[in-house]
Design a protein around this motif. Structure first.
Motif, PDB file in Angstrom:
ATOM      1  N   ALA A   1       0.820  -1.210   0.000  1.00 41.12           N
ATOM      2  CA  ALA A   1       0.000   0.000   0.000  1.00 41.12           C
ATOM      3  C   ALA A   1       0.856   1.262   0.000  1.00 41.12           C
ATOM      4  CB  ALA A   1      -0.935   0.020   1.211  1.00 41.12           C
ATOM      5  N   ASP A   2       2.182   1.095   0.016  1.00 38.97           N
ATOM      6  CA  ASP A   2       3.096   2.231   0.056  1.00 38.97           C
ATOM      7  C   ASP A   2       3.914   2.255  -1.243  1.00 38.97           C
ATOM      8  OD1 ASP A   2       4.819   4.258   0.640  1.00 38.97           O
ATOM      9  OD2 ASP A   2       5.437   3.484   2.603  1.00 38.97           O
ATOM     10  N   PRO A   3       3.595   3.144  -2.183  1.00 41.22           N
ATOM     11  CA  PRO A   3       4.239   3.104  -3.508  1.00 41.22           C
ATOM     12  C   PRO A   3       5.692   3.558  -3.549  1.00 41.22           C
ATOM     13  CG  PRO A   3       2.703   4.939  -3.374  1.00 41.22           C
ATOM     14  CD  PRO A   3       2.531   4.148  -2.118  1.00 41.22           C
ATOM     15  N   LYS A   4       6.187   4.243  -2.526  1.00 45.81           N
ATOM     16  CA  LYS A   4       7.521   4.851  -2.628  1.00 45.81           C
ATOM     17  C   LYS A   4       8.644   3.819  -2.705  1.00 45.81           C
ATOM     18  CE  LYS A   4       8.441   5.565   2.317  1.00 45.81           C
ATOM     19  NZ  LYS A   4       8.705   6.571   3.357  1.00 45.81           N
ATOM     20  N   TRP A   5       8.399   2.595  -2.215  1.00 44.88           N
ATOM     21  CA  TRP A   5       9.440   1.572  -2.210  1.00 44.88           C
ATOM     22  C   TRP A   5       9.537   0.804  -3.528  1.00 44.88           C
ATOM     23  CZ3 TRP A   5      12.483   2.079   1.875  1.00 44.88           C
ATOM     24  CH2 TRP A   5      11.942   2.621   3.039  1.00 44.88           C
ATOM     25  N   TRP A   6       8.484   0.812  -4.319  1.00 45.46           N
ATOM     26  CA  TRP A   6       8.407  -0.110  -5.446  1.00 45.46           C
ATOM     27  C   TRP A   6       9.336   0.198  -6.614  1.00 45.46           C
ATOM     28  CZ3 TRP A   6       6.536  -4.871  -5.544  1.00 45.46           C
ATOM     29  CH2 TRP A   6       5.799  -5.274  -4.428  1.00 45.46           C
ATOM     30  N   PRO A   7       9.641   1.437  -6.943  1.00 45.61           N
ATOM     31  CA  PRO A   7      10.649   1.645  -8.000  1.00 45.61           C
ATOM     32  C   PRO A   7      11.975   0.956  -7.695  1.00 45.61           C
ATOM     33  CG  PRO A   7       9.448   3.670  -7.605  1.00 45.61           C
ATOM     34  CD  PRO A   7       9.002   2.704  -6.542  1.00 45.61           C
ATOM     35  N   LEU A   8      12.425   1.051  -6.442  1.00 46.52           N
ATOM     36  CA  LEU A   8      13.670   0.389  -6.043  1.00 46.52           C
ATOM     37  C   LEU A   8      13.522  -1.130  -6.100  1.00 46.52           C
ATOM     38  CD1 LEU A   8      16.548   0.504  -4.907  1.00 46.52           C
ATOM     39  CD2 LEU A   8      15.546   0.633  -2.607  1.00 46.52           C
ATOM     40  N   ILE A   9      12.383  -1.641  -5.646  1.00 50.33           N
ATOM     41  CA  ILE A   9      12.141  -3.092  -5.677  1.00 50.33           C
ATOM     42  C   ILE A   9      12.171  -3.605  -7.105  1.00 50.33           C
ATOM     43  CG2 ILE A   9      10.407  -4.883  -5.238  1.00 50.33           C
ATOM     44  CD1 ILE A   9       9.537  -3.216  -2.780  1.00 50.33           C
ATOM     45  N   PHE A  10      11.540  -2.885  -8.028  1.00 47.89           N
ATOM     46  CA  PHE A  10      11.516  -3.308  -9.434  1.00 47.89           C
ATOM     47  C   PHE A  10      12.927  -3.334 -10.029  1.00 47.89           C
ATOM     48  CE2 PHE A  10       6.919  -1.716  -9.819  1.00 47.89           C
ATOM     49  CZ  PHE A  10       6.408  -2.997  -9.683  1.00 47.89           C
TER      50      PHE A  10
ATOM     51  N   ALA B   1      -3.502   0.392  -4.815  1.00 47.46           N
ATOM     52  CA  ALA B   1      -2.803   1.475  -4.117  1.00 47.46           C
ATOM     53  C   ALA B   1      -1.450   1.786  -4.750  1.00 47.46           C
ATOM     54  CB  ALA B   1      -2.609   1.101  -2.647  1.00 47.46           C
ATOM     55  N   LEU B   2      -0.976   0.881  -5.591  1.00 48.35           N
ATOM     56  CA  LEU B   2       0.351   1.055  -6.194  1.00 48.35           C
ATOM     57  C   LEU B   2       0.291   1.454  -7.656  1.00 48.35           C
ATOM     58  CD1 LEU B   2       2.093  -2.130  -4.705  1.00 48.35           C
ATOM     59  CD2 LEU B   2       2.105   0.187  -3.771  1.00 48.35           C
ATOM     60  N   TYR B   3      -0.903   1.704  -8.203  1.00 48.78           N
ATOM     61  CA  TYR B   3      -1.035   1.984  -9.632  1.00 48.78           C
ATOM     62  C   TYR B   3      -0.194   3.174 -10.089  1.00 48.78           C
ATOM     63  CZ  TYR B   3      -4.756  -1.369 -10.683  1.00 48.78           C
ATOM     64  OH  TYR B   3      -5.463  -2.513 -10.905  1.00 48.78           O
ATOM     65  N   GLN B   4       0.042   4.108  -9.185  1.00 47.14           N
ATOM     66  CA  GLN B   4       0.819   5.294  -9.544  1.00 47.14           C
ATOM     67  C   GLN B   4       2.238   4.919 -10.005  1.00 47.14           C
ATOM     68  OE1 GLN B   4       1.197   8.116  -6.372  1.00 47.14           O
ATOM     69  NE2 GLN B   4       2.435   9.542  -7.555  1.00 47.14           N
ATOM     70  N   VAL B   5       2.801   3.845  -9.451  1.00 44.19           N
ATOM     71  CA  VAL B   5       4.173   3.452  -9.802  1.00 44.19           C
ATOM     72  C   VAL B   5       4.243   2.112 -10.529  1.00 44.19           C
ATOM     73  CG1 VAL B   5       5.247   4.764  -7.929  1.00 44.19           C
ATOM     74  CG2 VAL B   5       4.518   2.410  -7.515  1.00 44.19           C
ATOM     75  N   THR B   6       3.135   1.391 -10.612  1.00 41.57           N
ATOM     76  CA  THR B   6       3.163   0.077 -11.279  1.00 41.57           C
ATOM     77  C   THR B   6       2.421   0.073 -12.614  1.00 41.57           C
ATOM     78  OG1 THR B   6       1.165  -0.700 -10.132  1.00 41.57           O
ATOM     79  CG2 THR B   6       3.284  -1.128  -9.065  1.00 41.57           C
ATOM     80  N   SER B   7       1.704   1.134 -12.905  1.00 47.81           N
ATOM     81  CA  SER B   7       0.920   1.166 -14.141  1.00 47.81           C
ATOM     82  C   SER B   7       1.820   1.553 -15.317  1.00 47.81           C
ATOM     83  CB  SER B   7      -0.229   2.184 -14.007  1.00 47.81           C
ATOM     84  OG  SER B   7      -1.135   2.053 -15.070  1.00 47.81           O
TER      85      SER B   7
END
Length: 313
Positions: free
Chosen positions: A165-174, A256-262
């Motif tokens: 539910a927290d998008p700020k971590w996902w760019p790094l995870i990807f 909740a993550l669509y902003q960084v996963t879409s």
């Protein structure tokens, strides 16, 4: 004309073994790439499914021109998915290039051939794992209540993170996942290129007193630049094609993550499944293909001007 036809037939007979080897690939491309190109006409229609089949649906659906494209670009999603697709792929391209070359050079410096085989095999294993399988490994680490990382945070007196539910971590995870999964595969060609460099270049550099780093900088890197250029051109051609499995399966398609996963691929899929708007999904897909082709041709033209031998075509 008859002479050219005779020459063509003579070439076919002469190279029949090579043509037979290439035939399965040619058939696959014809049926799964070239024939489906005709379906791009759907992007210019208000597509309605008919019980009489695809061609009847295509014939009965009214023309709407560029309305599907207007709707796509008028929405706020167009900028979001374009930005995400481009930025992610540029970052992936840069990191994969750096780590693949670094890994290939490190492997080339090892003298224990058995260790090289073990390291190469270990680095290749993630490439053959499905993103669906990897998504459950990731969930084991990032699960809000049972995840390994949150347990470590709790044991150290820190607040657990709701990763999905927290998008700020996902760019790094990807970025981490993409490099980890593709490192072994991407490094194979560079490793072969490094191993194919004439040893006399290194011997001359050592005679001149060059350190190991100077040998890498002045001998290894310049020698593999043509290969880097070819792979760069090929990768830029796919810069508008995101890895659907990673962006859809790993974050569990969390809203909740669509902003960084879409990205374009997930947008097309969600558009098909959620809204059923086939015309707009086809428009997004065509937009993706046209921009990718343009980038491929443009990059190849730039490389051809800088170094004609390094150009792809």
């Amino acid at each position: 004309m008859g002479k050219k036809l005779k020459q063509t037939w003579s070439d076919i007979v002469r190279y029949k073994a090579l043509i037979l080897m290439a035939l399965p690939g040619m058939i696959w491309f014809i049926f799964f790439f070239y024939i489906p190109v005709m379906a791009n006409i759907v992007a210019f229609k208000d597509f309605r499914i008919s019980p009489d089949g695809f061609f009847a649906s295509l014939k009965q659906s009214p023309w709407v021109g560029f309305e599907n494209f207007k709707f796509l670009f008028a929405s706020s999603d167009a900028w979001l998915i374009t930005r995400n697709t481009l930025v992610y792929n540029i970052v992936f391209l840069a990191f994969n290039l750096f780590f693949a070359i670094a890994f290939a050079i490190i492997m080339s410096e090892l003298r224990n051939k058995r260790a090289v085989k073990v390291y190469h095999t270990m680095s290749l294993l993630p490439y053959f794992l499905s993103w669906v399988v990897i998504s459950y490994f990731v969930y084991a680490f990032l699960s809000p209540d049972k995840g390994i990382i949150n347990h470590l945070l709790l044991s150290n007196g820190k607040t657990p993170i709701n990763w999905y539910a927290d998008p700020k971590w996902w760019p790094l995870i990807f970025v981490i996942l993409n490099v980890w999964k593709s490192l072994g595969y991407n490094s194979i060609i560079y490793y072969a290129s490094v191993m194919g460099i004439d040893p006399t270049y290194y011997e001359a550099a050592m005679v001149d007193g060059a350190s190991k780093w100077q040998q890498i900088k002045n001998v290894t890197i310049p020698q593999i630049i043509p290969m880097m250029s070819v792979l760069l051109i090929l990768n830029i051609g796919g810069i508008f094609r995101a890895d659907f499995g990673m962006f859809y399966s790993v974050p569990m398609n969390s809203g909740a993550l669509y902003q960084v996963t879409s990205v374009l691929d997930t947008y097309i899929y969600n558009g098909m499944t959620a809204t059923g708007d086939i015309g707009m999904s086809a428009a997004a897909s065509l937009y993706q293909s046209v921009v990718g082709s343009t980038l491929l041709l443009g990059t190849n033209a730039i490389v051809r001007k800088l170094d004609p031998d390094a150009a792809l075509f």
